[in-house]
Scaffold this motif. Structure first.
Motif, PDB file in Angstrom:
ATOM      1  N   LEU A  19       0.830  -1.218   0.000  1.00  0.00           N
ATOM      2  CA  LEU A  19       0.000   0.000   0.000  1.00  0.00           C
ATOM      3  C   LEU A  19       0.862   1.265   0.000  1.00  0.00           C
ATOM      4  N   GLU A  20       2.032   1.181   0.617  1.00  0.00           N
ATOM      5  CA  GLU A  20       2.898   2.367   0.746  1.00  0.00           C
ATOM      6  C   GLU A  20       3.907   2.480  -0.394  1.00  0.00           C
ATOM      7  N   SER A  21       3.829   1.556  -1.376  1.00  0.00           N
ATOM      8  CA  SER A  21       4.776   1.610  -2.501  1.00  0.00           C
ATOM      9  C   SER A  21       4.196   2.483  -3.624  1.00  0.00           C
ATOM     10  N   GLY A  22       4.804   2.418  -4.797  1.00  0.00           N
ATOM     11  CA  GLY A  22       4.372   3.300  -5.888  1.00  0.00           C
ATOM     12  C   GLY A  22       3.177   2.787  -6.651  1.00  0.00           C
ATOM     13  N   VAL A  23       2.152   2.341  -5.930  1.00  0.00           N
ATOM     14  CA  VAL A  23       0.955   1.799  -6.583  1.00  0.00           C
ATOM     15  C   VAL A  23      -0.007   2.922  -6.971  1.00  0.00           C
ATOM     16  N   SER A  24      -0.808   2.658  -7.964  1.00  0.00           N
ATOM     17  CA  SER A  24      -1.872   3.581  -8.345  1.00  0.00           C
ATOM     18  C   SER A  24      -2.974   3.486  -7.282  1.00  0.00           C
ATOM     19  N   ILE A  25      -3.475   4.644  -6.812  1.00  0.00           N
ATOM     20  CA  ILE A  25      -4.460   4.638  -5.709  1.00  0.00           C
ATOM     21  C   ILE A  25      -5.686   5.441  -6.127  1.00  0.00           C
ATOM     22  N   ASN A  26      -6.853   4.821  -6.041  1.00  0.00           N
ATOM     23  CA  ASN A  26      -8.095   5.553  -6.301  1.00  0.00           C
ATOM     24  C   ASN A  26      -9.057   5.352  -5.148  1.00  0.00           C
ATOM     25  N   VAL A  27      -9.709   6.459  -4.744  1.00  0.00           N
ATOM     26  CA  VAL A  27     -10.538   6.495  -3.545  1.00  0.00           C
ATOM     27  C   VAL A  27     -11.983   6.741  -3.963  1.00  0.00           C
ATOM     28  N   ALA A  28     -12.918   5.959  -3.386  1.00  0.00           N
ATOM     29  CA  ALA A  28     -14.335   6.117  -3.723  1.00  0.00           C
ATOM     30  C   ALA A  28     -15.166   6.307  -2.474  1.00  0.00           C
ATOM     31  N   SER A  29     -16.280   7.009  -2.651  1.00  0.00           N
ATOM     32  CA  SER A  29     -17.292   7.101  -1.602  1.00  0.00           C
ATOM     33  C   SER A  29     -18.643   7.234  -2.314  1.00  0.00           C
ATOM     34  N   VAL A  30     -19.664   7.595  -1.544  1.00  0.00           N
ATOM     35  CA  VAL A  30     -20.986   7.773  -2.146  1.00  0.00           C
ATOM     36  C   VAL A  30     -21.517   9.156  -1.769  1.00  0.00           C
ATOM     37  N   SER A  31     -22.313   9.698  -2.644  1.00  0.00           N
ATOM     38  CA  SER A  31     -22.908  10.998  -2.346  1.00  0.00           C
ATOM     39  C   SER A  31     -23.903  10.828  -1.205  1.00  0.00           C
ATOM     40  N   GLY A  32     -24.000  11.835  -0.356  1.00  0.00           N
ATOM     41  CA  GLY A  32     -24.803  11.716   0.849  1.00  0.00           C
ATOM     42  C   GLY A  32     -26.161  12.368   0.735  1.00  0.00           C
ATOM     43  N   ASP A  33     -26.737  12.339  -0.452  1.00  0.00           N
ATOM     44  CA  ASP A  33     -27.985  13.072  -0.664  1.00  0.00           C
ATOM     45  C   ASP A  33     -29.197  12.153  -0.700  1.00  0.00           C
ATOM     46  N   GLY A  34     -29.066  10.945  -0.163  1.00  0.00           N
ATOM     47  CA  GLY A  34     -30.204  10.032  -0.142  1.00  0.00           C
ATOM     48  C   GLY A  34     -30.406   9.330  -1.470  1.00  0.00           C
ATOM     49  N   ASN A  35     -29.615   9.705  -2.456  1.00  0.00           N
ATOM     50  CA  ASN A  35     -29.717   9.119  -3.778  1.00  0.00           C
ATOM     51  C   ASN A  35     -28.289   8.731  -4.175  1.00  0.00           C
ATOM     52  N   PRO A  36     -27.758   7.694  -3.485  1.00  0.00           N
ATOM     53  CA  PRO A  36     -26.304   7.492  -3.503  1.00  0.00           C
ATOM     54  C   PRO A  36     -25.712   7.301  -4.899  1.00  0.00           C
ATOM     55  N   TYR A  37     -24.753   8.138  -5.178  1.00  0.00           N
ATOM     56  CA  TYR A  37     -24.053   8.087  -6.452  1.00  0.00           C
ATOM     57  C   TYR A  37     -22.573   7.846  -6.145  1.00  0.00           C
ATOM     58  N   PRO A  38     -21.886   7.005  -6.942  1.00  0.00           N
ATOM     59  CA  PRO A  38     -20.474   6.745  -6.638  1.00  0.00           C
ATOM     60  C   PRO A  38     -19.584   7.944  -6.964  1.00  0.00           C
ATOM     61  N   LEU A  39     -18.653   8.228  -6.066  1.00  0.00           N
ATOM     62  CA  LEU A  39     -17.716   9.341  -6.231  1.00  0.00           C
ATOM     63  C   LEU A  39     -16.301   8.775  -6.259  1.00  0.00           C
TER      64      LEU A  39
END
Lengths: 168, 452
Positions: A19-39
């Motif tokens: 995890l701490e090496s030179g790997v590509s990192i992408n972070v996701a969450s969901v929108s908090g508006d009751g209509n969850p959309y991936p972020l």
């Protein structure tokens, strides 16, 4: 979800090194508006705490504004780490993500990360300039997202992709 | 950038050069993130992703510009999954190239094409690289080639015009034109560009390799890296059913490159009928992009219309001229031509020449010449001749004559076909012939001097 942390950290030392090496990192969450959309947003480095229970990923607040709003609202986070030259990939998930100011050494961490990422991309033929441009700027917008990983998944393409990994 | 229509401006980001991250939301509302090997451009408002198991009602994918590293986030809504058909085959072929290039040939297999509507596109702020100078626009080249096709002419000149135009206007070094056999199960090469041997007469079964799949699915197939999955070699023939192999032309080798880095096959279609395939290839990876594909698809449509026009004007010529009086022929060795009726194959001496419909045509011409001294022929009489057995009334006889004429020019010293006008041609025989029909003991023919 247990009330207290599990007796052993969920991450192995080998995984932490990955995890701490030179790997590509992408972070996701969901929108908090009751209509969850991936972020989604790209990170520029990772630090795992000494006890291997907390993971911090670095992002540019400018690039990740919508993601940060989702993280603040839901605390739900998923992060994928992928070494481009081997396709080896891990996904961590957590429920307590919070956005914090960067640590004093985070700009240096991000700079070292960018070097390591460029070195790996060079192995598969990408130019140094291109690899460095991929990584978010380590400027005043640098921020960290800290969370407790509660599950780890193998995301390497192939038959085991998406399988939850357990510590034995 | 928020209008989905702007997807057209991002096609170069969807070539699979850089894997894309994809975020989704699980049924329990938690996020999921991974990488997807292919985000495929469907049209200005849709993309297709390789099949995913997770909940994919909504997805966000982040694609990268392969030149500037700029990131774009596409907000997607899932519509449906396709597991066969043109789009599936386009993605499957492209993925085979990507998989081979990234060492994942055994891993990346397309299970299905998940089709999504693009609801929004976000250009991520960042310090991206400057955009390199624009590649030369393909439109002027397309215009020049289309003008040459629109000038008309017979099939021969249309084929030559197109291949010369591809080289001059698009810098394409290797190309082939293949026609669809009237039986519908194969394509035969009628013209080529750039190869040491023309390969005219070689055949590709429908569904085999890039050319065969483009023909079967009637869609452009483009691969940007070498892949064994679509190679034309022994393996391809080994995988054919025995009955398909038996009737396939295997004596004339396929002229294509041994290990092309880039391949693009475009169907030649008119009113939903497949006339043939235009195929281009290159030793370089990533040689053909979406713009090249657009241009070649458009040219294939132009060629199809020009071919249709040529077919209508071909057989409306003037009355047949009398058989020409040929100048005296210098004494030369007799040419022995053997025919095997099972597949209408012809041999010049010991060397294979041609089989199938083209073989039957030549055998008829040679016999008419030998028995009646005829030299002048029309397409129309061949079309009506019972001994040729043209597979289909719509079969492209003109294309078969081109194949035969070129094959004779390459392989037979002493017999030639020459165009004499619309739908007419002359058989020129410069040597005494011995015609042996091996189905009749090989004794039916006597050495005969050329007609005078």
């Amino acid at each position: 979800m247990p009330a207290s942390p599990p007796p052993d950290p969920i991450l192995s030392e080998t995984q932490v090194a990955f995890l701490e090496s030179g790997v590509s990192i992408n972070v996701a969450s969901v929108s908090g508006d009751g209509n969850p959309y991936p972020l989604l947003a790209r990170a520029c480095g990772c630090q795992v705490s000494a006890d291997r229970r907390q993971v911090a990923v670095l992002l540019s607040a400018t690039q990740a504004a919508a993601l940060f709003a989702g993280l603040r609202a839901s605390g739900s986070v998923a992060v994928v780490f992928n070494l481009p030259s081997t396709h080896h990939s891990l996904q961590l998930k957590g429920r307590d993500a919070r956005v914090t100011a960067p640590a004093a050494d985070d700009p240096a961490r991000a700079a070292a990360y960018r070097d390591a990422f460029a070195a790996d991309l060079a192995r598969i033929g990408f130019s140094d300039a291109y690899a460095r441009a991929v990584i978010p700027p380590t400027d005043a917008s640098l921020a960290r997202v800290v969370f407790t990983p509660d599950s780890v998944f193998d995301q390497t393409p192939g038959g085991n992709a998406g399988q939850r990994l357990t510590r034995t | 950038m928020s209008a989905a229509a702007d997807l057209d401006a991002l096609r170069h980001c969807l070539e699979g050069a850089v894997p894309a991250a994809i975020a989704t939301v699980a049924v329990d509302g938690t996020p999921n993130v991974t990488y997807v090997s292919q985000v495929h451009y469907v049209d200005h408002a849709h993309v297709a992703l390789s099949f995913q198991f997770f909940n994919k009602t909504r997805a966000t994918v982040q694609v990268l510009d392969p030149d500037t590293a700029a990131h774009y986030r596409l907000s997607l809504e899932y519509l449906r999954t396709e597991t066969s058909g043109p789009l599936f085959e386009r993605m499957k072929a492209k993925l085979a190239g990507i998989a081979s290039h990234t060492g994942m040939a055994k891993v990346f297999r397309l299970r299905g094409a998940d089709i999504y509507a693009v609801r929004a596109i976000e250009a991520v702020a960042g310090a991206w690289l400057p955009r390199p100078p624009l590649a030369r626009s393909r439109l002027p080249g397309l215009r020049a080639c289309a003008a040459a096709l629109a000038a008309g002419g017979d099939l021969d000149s249309l084929f030559d015009s197109l291949l010369v135009g591809l080289r001059r206007e698009f810098g394409i070094q290797y190309a082939m034109l293949l026609m669809h056999d009237g039986h519908g199960q194969r394509l035969y090469t009628v013209a080529s560009l750039g190869y040491p041997v023309s390969g005219v007469g070689s055949e590709i079964p429908l569904g085999a390799g890039v050319i065969g799949v483009a023909a079967r699915e009637r869609t452009a197939i483009r691969i940007s890296h070498w892949t064994a999955d679509y190679a034309y070699g022994r393996a391809l023939r080994d995988n054919l059913p025995a009955d398909a192999l038996a009737s396939l032309e295997t004596e004339i080798p396929f002229p294509g490159l041994e290990a092309p880095g880039s391949q693009l096959a475009v169907p030649i279609l008119v009113a939903d009928r497949l006339l043939g395939v235009l195929y281009v290839e290159s030793p370089e990876d990533l040689r053909f992009d979406y713009e090249d594909e657009d241009a070649l698809v458009t040219l294939a449509h132009q060629l199809a219309l020009a071919m249709r026009l040529a077919a209508h004007s071909t057989e409306a010529g003037a009355p047949m001229p009398a058989d020409a009086t040929e100048p005296p022929t210098p004494a030369r060795d007799s040419l022995v031509i053997r025919r095997y009726g099972a597949n209408d194959s012809l041999f010049i001496g010991e060397d294979y020449l041609i089989k199938g419909v083209a073989g039957a045509i030549l055998w008829k011409l040679l016999n008419d010449h030998q028995r009646h001294g005829r030299t002048e022929f029309s397409n129309r009489e061949l079309r009506l001749a019972p001994d040729i057995r043209l597979p289909d009334i719509s079969d492209n006889l003109e294309a078969r004559l081109i194949l035969l004429r070129r094959r004779l020019a390459e392989r037979c010293d002493g017999v030639a076909l020459e165009k004499t006008g619309r739908g007419r041609f002359r058989l020129r025989v410069d040597r005494p012939l011995t015609l042996l029909d091996m189905d009749h003991g090989g004794d039916s023919g006597q050495p005969v001097a050329p007609a005078r």
